[in-house]
Scaffold this motif. Sequence first.
Motif, short mmCIF file in Angstrom:
data_model
loop_
_atom_site.label_atom_id
_atom_site.label_comp_id
_atom_site.label_asym_id
_atom_site.label_seq_id
_atom_site.Cartn_x
_atom_site.Cartn_y
_atom_site.Cartn_z
N ARG A 19 74.80 -24.80 94.36
CA ARG A 19 74.34 -24.35 95.66
C ARG A 19 75.43 -24.61 96.68
O ARG A 19 75.82 -25.76 96.90
CB ARG A 19 73.05 -25.04 96.11
N TYR A 80 72.97 -20.94 103.07
CA TYR A 80 73.11 -21.40 101.69
C TYR A 80 73.34 -20.22 100.74
O TYR A 80 72.94 -19.09 101.02
CB TYR A 80 71.85 -22.15 101.24
N GLN A 82 72.49 -20.05 96.74
CA GLN A 82 72.06 -20.62 95.48
C GLN A 82 72.56 -19.71 94.36
O GLN A 82 72.23 -18.52 94.35
CB GLN A 82 70.55 -20.74 95.43
#
Length: 128
Positions: A19, A80, A82
């Motif tokens: 991540r 973010y 992922q």
Amino acid sequence: QVQLVESGGGLVQAGGSLRLSCAASGRTFSSYAMGWFRQAPGKEREFIAAISWGGSSTYYTDSVKGRFTISRDNAKNTVYLQMNSLKPEDTAVYYCAASRGRGWSHNLFSSSNTYDYWGQGTQVTVSS
């Protein structure tokens, strides 16, 4: 002015996950659409994913659909990425970018020219 700092890169085996995080300075983070790009050695910078200002809209390049997820937390000034089911061909330096552009459009926010600020990048290496 926005400063972006990526983190979370590293070495992972094929099939693994990472991540990435991108922390932004300033108090106007929610006014920027955000994107992730990557650049492998000897290749051009490639669009990966983008997310709209409030996070309601996202867009991915075909090669990462179903494996990568972009998200943002405007309260934390962070976006973010992922990354699951990683492949050796995902090896690259990953960059986050911020855009002052308006009007959500896949064509617009998949272009590096749309983005006004860039982070320094974080290396992701996927071993086979």
